[in-house]
Structures are given as C-alpha cells and as structure tokens.
Design an enzyme around this catalytic site. Structure first.
Site, PDB file in Angstrom:
ATOM      1  N   CYS A   2      -6.613   8.753   4.239  1.00 40.53           N
ATOM      2  CA  CYS A   2      -7.813   9.245   4.902  1.00 40.53           C
ATOM      3  C   CYS A   2      -7.962  10.731   4.720  1.00 40.53           C
ATOM      4  CB  CYS A   2      -7.726   9.045   6.395  1.00 40.53           C
ATOM      5  SG  CYS A   2      -7.874   7.388   6.923  1.00 40.53           S
ATOM      6  N   ARG A  27      -6.956  11.480  -2.814  1.00 42.31           N
ATOM      7  CA  ARG A  27      -5.956  10.857  -1.954  1.00 42.31           C
ATOM      8  C   ARG A  27      -6.071   9.336  -1.942  1.00 42.31           C
ATOM      9  NH1 ARG A  27      -4.983  13.610   3.415  1.00 42.31           N
ATOM     10  NH2 ARG A  27      -4.518  15.720   2.841  1.00 42.31           N
ATOM     11  N   TRP A  74      -8.846   4.848   4.365  1.00 44.59           N
ATOM     12  CA  TRP A  74      -7.965   3.902   3.675  1.00 44.59           C
ATOM     13  C   TRP A  74      -7.536   2.937   4.770  1.00 44.59           C
ATOM     14  CZ3 TRP A  74      -2.713   2.476   3.872  1.00 44.59           C
ATOM     15  CH2 TRP A  74      -2.257   1.767   2.760  1.00 44.59           C
ATOM     16  N   ASN A  99      -7.538   9.753  11.284  1.00 44.64           N
ATOM     17  CA  ASN A  99      -6.537   9.451  10.279  1.00 44.64           C
ATOM     18  C   ASN A  99      -5.263   9.088  11.032  1.00 44.64           C
ATOM     19  OD1 ASN A  99      -4.731  11.555   7.886  1.00 44.64           O
ATOM     20  ND2 ASN A  99      -4.780   9.365   8.097  1.00 44.64           N
ATOM     21  N   GLY A 100      -4.705   7.905  10.755  1.00 42.16           N
ATOM     22  CA  GLY A 100      -3.465   7.524  11.434  1.00 42.16           C
ATOM     23  C   GLY A 100      -3.561   6.119  12.000  1.00 42.16           C
ATOM     24  N   GLU A 478      11.752   3.995 -11.919  1.00 41.88           N
ATOM     25  CA  GLU A 478      10.483   4.721 -11.918  1.00 41.88           C
ATOM     26  C   GLU A 478       9.528   4.127 -12.963  1.00 41.88           C
ATOM     27  OE1 GLU A 478       8.857   6.580 -10.149  1.00 41.88           O
ATOM     28  OE2 GLU A 478       7.496   7.773 -11.369  1.00 41.88           O
ATOM     29  N   LYS A 482       5.861   2.590 -12.113  1.00 45.10           N
ATOM     30  CA  LYS A 482       4.618   3.055 -12.752  1.00 45.10           C
ATOM     31  C   LYS A 482       3.825   1.866 -13.277  1.00 45.10           C
ATOM     32  CE  LYS A 482       4.333   6.160 -11.503  1.00 45.10           C
ATOM     33  NZ  LYS A 482       5.023   7.103 -10.708  1.00 45.10           N
ATOM     34  N   GLU A 485       2.282  -0.140 -10.390  1.00 47.80           N
ATOM     35  CA  GLU A 485       1.230   0.581  -9.666  1.00 47.80           C
ATOM     36  C   GLU A 485      -0.113   0.537 -10.375  1.00 47.80           C
ATOM     37  OE1 GLU A 485       2.802   4.447  -7.325  1.00 47.80           O
ATOM     38  OE2 GLU A 485       3.259   4.474  -9.448  1.00 47.80           O
ATOM     39  N   HIS A 501      24.367 -10.853 -13.339  1.00 51.38           N
ATOM     40  CA  HIS A 501      24.550 -11.310 -11.949  1.00 51.38           C
ATOM     41  C   HIS A 501      23.268 -11.894 -11.373  1.00 51.38           C
ATOM     42  CE1 HIS A 501      28.579  -9.703 -11.848  1.00 51.38           C
ATOM     43  NE2 HIS A 501      28.108  -8.580 -12.373  1.00 51.38           N
ATOM     44  N   LYS A 600      -3.040   8.348  -2.355  1.00 50.47           N
ATOM     45  CA  LYS A 600      -2.242   9.451  -2.893  1.00 50.47           C
ATOM     46  C   LYS A 600      -1.306  10.054  -1.846  1.00 50.47           C
ATOM     47  CE  LYS A 600      -0.932  12.319  -6.041  1.00 50.47           C
ATOM     48  NZ  LYS A 600      -0.004  11.754  -7.021  1.00 50.47           N
TER      49      LYS A 600
HETATM   50  N1  HGA Z   1      -6.326   3.251  11.369  1.00 55.59           N
HETATM   51  C1  HGA Z   1      -7.589   3.761  10.936  1.00 55.59           C
HETATM   52  C2  HGA Z   1      -7.438   4.954  10.028  1.00 55.59           C
HETATM   53  C3  HGA Z   1      -6.626   4.612   8.815  1.00 55.59           C
HETATM   54  C4  HGA Z   1      -6.073   5.799   8.046  1.00 55.59           C
HETATM   55  O1  HGA Z   1      -5.653   6.799   8.574  1.00 55.59           O
HETATM   56  N2  HGA Z   1      -5.989   5.689   6.721  1.00 55.59           N
HETATM   57  O2  HGA Z   1      -5.459   6.693   5.929  1.00 55.59           O
HETATM   58  C5  HGA Z   1      -8.417   2.683  10.281  1.00 55.59           C
HETATM   59  O3  HGA Z   1      -7.892   1.666   9.809  1.00 55.59           O
HETATM   60  O4  HGA Z   1      -9.626   2.837  10.243  1.00 55.59           O
END
Ligand code: HGA
Length: 605
Positions: A2, A27, A74, A99-100, A478, A482, A485, A501, A600
């Site tokens: 976010c 990000r 995100w 964000n969080g 690594e 890559k 991802e 093994h 990111k």
């Molecule tokens: N939990 C919130 C914000 C997600 C977040 O910080 N993403 O990086 C949501 O899901 O909207």
C-alpha cells in the site's frame, strides 16, 4: 505494498496526489483511489486498474479539492474490487486510507454494528473509519488519538473529515508514514520519494505517533498523547533516473545496472575498517562473539550466503533466520550477538518486528543493511551499512541482492581483520577482487544472448530444479525464487548432495535441472550429482566457470562463466540466474515488473 499520500494546500491537490501514487506504484498494488473534501463533503474516485486509469477518471469527473488523501491498495482483507478500494468512507463525512492489518477488526466491527454503523466493504480498514467517526466531537486529531488506542495490529492511516476542510490527520504504528513540510501546505506519504517535487523537508514519524496537518502547521503527539517536536530532516529530491531507457522492463534495466550499483556500494577506502558500519562499530564488534542475521525472501538468501563468508573468513559463528519465524518463537538471547537485519526498503514489516523483538530480548548490538538511509530499520539500529543500489522498481529484487552481498562480504572481511584472520596481504587481495567485480559482472552480462536461447526451453516447462553446493546453495535458492516470482514456473532449489535423499524422484526428461557449477572445492562432488541427474534422463543446464572443463553433450547444456572468482563467486553466479528467470518470464508473457499477487515493499505482515 500500500501507498499513502495526503495533502492540505491552497491549490487543487489532486495532481500532486496522483503523482505521489505514481511514485509509489513500484511497490505493487491491485487497486487505487483518491478522495478530496469539496463543497462540504468527501468525494472520491477509485479504480481496480492502474493509477493512470484513476488519473483519467479524476480528469473526466473534474475531481478537485484543496484537501485530499490517496492510496494504492494491496488487498489483505477482501478481494481487490472497487468497493474494497480505499479511501473508505464513514457516513459520507469522513474518508480514510490505511496501510496495514487491524487484528481485532472483528470485535471492533461487532461493537460498531451495535452502534448502528453499516459495513459496506470486506476490509478490516472500515472499522477504523467508523471508529474515528464514532469518536468525532469536532476535533479529528483528538478522535484519531482516542481511536488508535483501540486498534491492535499495524497501521499507517490518513484521514479527513468534512467539518474540518483544511485538516488531514495521520497516525502510524508498524507501517511507515512521513510528513512533508511545504510553504503554506503540508503533506503525508508512505515514503519521502512520493513527495519528490513537492518538498525536501520531512518528519519521519515514530511508532505510535499521531499528526495533524493544517495549512500552516504540523502537530505531532506521541503514543502517550504528549505533544512532541520531531526532527525535521532534509532529503534531497531523488535524482536517479526512473526511465526505462533501452530496456524492456525495469527488472532488465536493474540487472544491467549491477556493475554500477556494486561499484557504488564498495567502500572507497583500501582497507576494511569498523567505522564503515558507524561510529560505535569498533566497540560493538569488539564485544560480540556471534551473529544473528534476520531477513525475509531474497534478503534472507543474502544472509545465508554471508553465513559461509562470516564463518570462513571471520571464523565467527553465524545463525541466519527468517524474520517472520524468529519474531514469534521462543529463542535464547545472547548479549554477545550482533543482530543483523537485511532489507532493501528498510521497512519490511516482518524484519522490522523481528528487530524490535530482538531488542526487547536485550540484544543491544544491532546492524542494518538497507538501501534506504531514512528507513525505520536504519533509524532503529545501532550500526548501519547502506547499499547504493539506487531505486529498485522491479518487484523481483536483483541489484538490491548483489549489493547486499557486497555489504555482507565487507562485514565478513572487517570482522575477519579485527579477529586476526585477515592479514594485510589477504586484505589487499579482497580489496582488489571487490574493485574488479564490476568488470567481471560485465562479462557475465554479455552472456545474455545464450541465456535467451535457453529461456525458450524453460518457458514451456512447469517445473524446474536448481542445484548448488556450499556457498552457491543460497544462489540456487535465489535462482529458483526468481523463476517462481516472475515466470510462475514451480521451482525448487536443493544443495546438490541432498538430491538422493528425495528430490531425485522428481527427475525426468520433463524436469530441467539448473546447476550452479563454480570451480571450487566441491566441484567434483557436484559433477557426481550431475551424473545422478543424467542417469535418470534429466536435462542439465549448467553455469560453469570457464576453468571447470565441463563441456556440452547430449542432455547437458553449458554456459561458460568467467574464470572462478573465489569467495566472491556467488555475486557473479546469481546474475545468469536472474537473466534466465527474466527471459523465461518474457517468453511466457507475464507482467515481469509487477508479478501477480506480489508487492515490492512488504510493509504488512
Ligand atoms: N488491510 C487493508 C490494507 C492492506 C495493506 O496495507 N496492503 O499493503 C486492506 O486489505 O484493505
């Protein structure tokens, strides 16, 4: 992950908010939105497409205002659909971006439903909006300070209320947020970069801080509600190019930037001195007898590589642990440990939490290896070493990884010297080898056309195995990461001696086996492991040092690397693996710089 941008100004702020989101796009996100206060109420635009689409929407609808907040999301709670995109409203009076993750959102939601609030999204974020609304008595700053007391989890938020048209309030706990100071206007953002062009003066909010931005003033209160003065720091506008130039993707550009990035990260001095890690390093290094490295993802693999260097060069016991595991397990603290945290952004939520956990257990010597000098990790650690990778935009890390390796090699050499294991001639040899690395890397990059030819084969596979031994086992890890991802091919890495093994059961002609084959002491062992693969019909793709005498034959493809580069060889050997993943992903047509589901800066747990 976010990104948050917010502003109060005396001009239409929407273009600044959109530009801020553009700068945070790297990000990774899955939806975005912006809300302004205008005509006595909040108005918003949201999109599940790119910021460019949001920009078009705001132009078409003439969304304008002097006070606003914006967000790239995100998704953690609720699908990436418009209805879950931020800004989230409460009763058409208040708009909020977050964000969080709020861990107690279910109990808060029940409580707020009891008060008559209706929930229209699946996000955890909506509880914060309604909670602040429920506590609002004409003072948004006070309502936010009261609300955050009830939140468990991580957050950075920006809020605006229709009854305070010249105010934006922010708060942070566990997620980054900075205040940007302008002339008659003020800003909030997830990082200083988002505000380049608007200001160079920043306050880096501390954990638990709540701030109030008005046109002329910024107020900050700490977690106990006391007004505090936070240092104002000047961060020159980022000058590095963010243009693609001749490259097809940022990842490709960043792979090719490695000689420059590594050259910039190698210390200027011709000796390994503790002061490279900070003023307190000489004392701290004298007091430690082991290292505990904490990191996630690619940074964790740089830590694993460093373990070999630290134990071999400095003879210092080293433990490397995934940060998200360490933070939650019972461990035995050792006051003589140097806790090393590694993170490109310096904001990786799990690594940051692991660092704080280590500190809470009494570890006093801490060192961060980061690419962002103003990051939380750098601010929280006793010592630091900055990599000079420059801004990394591709989600899959490349130049951040190799510059971390340089930093960690310098750490091993410095500790080795202090502990009497690196004499003057060895020191001079290490310095020479480091200085020659950019040139050696250029010859590896010149192998791109051969790697492109291999990538055609890989793009048709669904699985791949990567083998390495010793110092190059983390490089195999690594390489597999890559490929996973960005090409979405399932890939696993094994120390080659482990094949028999278990994983040998997977080997058929449909399973390409990538082998990292430097000319080191384990080469003969590795050759035997390769025979085990060939005997089962497995197809080998080998990156061999030119002095290994491994030659191509039926089922054995070889790309010849430069001559063996000694202990620094992992820094060379990872590069063709980056290129292989990159070109395989291109052949499969994936979104290389923004692979699905990934972000990111991993600023949520
Ligand atoms: N939990 C919130 C914000 C997600 C977040 O910080 N993403 O990086 C949501 O899901 O909207």
């Amino acid at each position: 992950m976010c990104g948050i941008v917010g502003a109060v100004a005396q001009r239409n702020i929407v273009p600044v908010l959109i530009e801020g989101l553009r700068r945070l796009e790297y990000r990774g996100y899955d939806s975005c939105g912006v809300a302004v206060l205008a005509g006595g109420e909040p108005h918003r635009a949201r999109s599940v497409a790119r910021v460019a689409d949001l920009d078009e929407q705001v132009r078409e609808t003439h969304l304008e205002g002097f006070t606003g907040i914006a967000h790239t999301r995100w998704a953690t709670h609720g699908a990436p659909v418009t209805n879950n995109a931020h800004p989230i409203f409460s009763r058409n009076a208040l708009a909020l971006v977050h964000n969080g993750i709020i861990e107690n959102y279910e109990s808060l939601r029940d409580m707020l439903r009891g008060k008559g609030y209706e929930f229209v999204s699946q996000t955890d974020t909506e509880v914060i909006a309604h909670l602040i609304h429920s506590l609002y008595r004409g003072d948004l700053f006070a309502a936010v300070r009261e609300a955050v007391q009830q939140l468990h989890g991580a957050y950075a938020i920006a809020v605006e209320h229709k009854d305070q048209p010249d105010t934006v309030v922010g708060a942070r706990q566990g997620s980054p947020l900075v205040v940007g100071l302008g002339e008659g206007e003020n800003f909030l953002a997830s990082d200083a970069l988002a505000l380049a062009g608007s200001t160079e003066h920043f306050i880096f909010l501390e954990e638990g801080d709540v701030c109030e931005l008005t046109l002329e003033r910024v107020r900050v209160a700490d977690r106990d509600g006391n007004d505090v003065e936070r240092e104002v720091r000047t961060v020159a506008a980022y000058g590095g190019a963010v243009e693609l130039g001749p490259y097809r993707h940022f990842m490709q550009k960043e792979i090719f930037e490695q000689p420059r990035a590594i050259g910039d990260t190698i210390p200027q001095a011709d000796s390994f001195d503790a002061s490279l890690f900070g003023d307190a390093a000489a004392t701290a290094f004298g007091e430690i007898d082991n290292l505990l490295i904490l990191a996630c993802g690619t940074s964790y693999y740089s830590g694993l590589t460093a373990k070999y260097w630290l134990e071999s060069i400095a003879k210092i016991p080293t433990q490397v642990e995934i940060a998200s595991e360490y933070r939650y397990r019972d461990s035995v603290p050792n006051p003589k440990s140097l806790v090393v945290v590694i993170s490109q952004s310096g904001e990786t939520a799990d690594t940051l939490a692991a660092l704080k956990h280590a500190q809470s257990l009494g570890h006093k010597h801490t060192l961060s290896i980061c690419n962002v000098g103003t990051s939380a990790m750098v601010r929280l650690t006793e010592l630091s070493f900055l990599t000079h990778a420059g801004r990394e935009i591709g989600v899959a890390s490349t130049k951040a990884f190799t510059t971390q390796l340089v930093a960690l090699f310098v750490l091993a050499a410095t500790l080795g010297k202090l502990r009497g294991h690196v004499d003057a001639s060895l020191e001079a040899q290490y310095v020479r080898q480091l200085r020659h690395l950019p040139a050696a890397l250029n010859s590896v990059l010149a192998l791109e056309p051969q790697i492109i030819a291999w990538s055609e084969d890989f793009s048709r596979k669904e699985n791949a195995l990567f083998l390495g031994r010793g110092l190059h086992y983390p490089i195999a890890l690594e390489g597999a990461l890559k490929l996973k991802e960005i090409s979405y091919i399932h890939a696993e890495a094994y120390p080659a001696g482990e094949l028999k093994h278990g994983p040998l059961a997977l080997v058929t002609e449909a399973m390409p086996v990538v082998t990292v084959a430097p000319n080191d002491t384990l080469l003969e062992k590795l050759k035997s492991n390769m025979q085990e693969v060939r005997a089962r019909g497995g197809e080998l793709y080998v990156f061999a040092d030119s002095d290994t005498r491994i030659v191509s034959e039926e089922g054995l493809h070889v790309i010849r690397m430069p001559e063996h580069y000694g202990l620094l060889s992992p820094i060379l050997h990872v590069v063709p693996l980056q290129l292989l993943a990159y070109h395989t992903a291109c052949s499969r047509g994936t979104d290389v710089d923004k692979p699905r589901n990934l972000a990111k800066s991993v600023t949520v747990e």
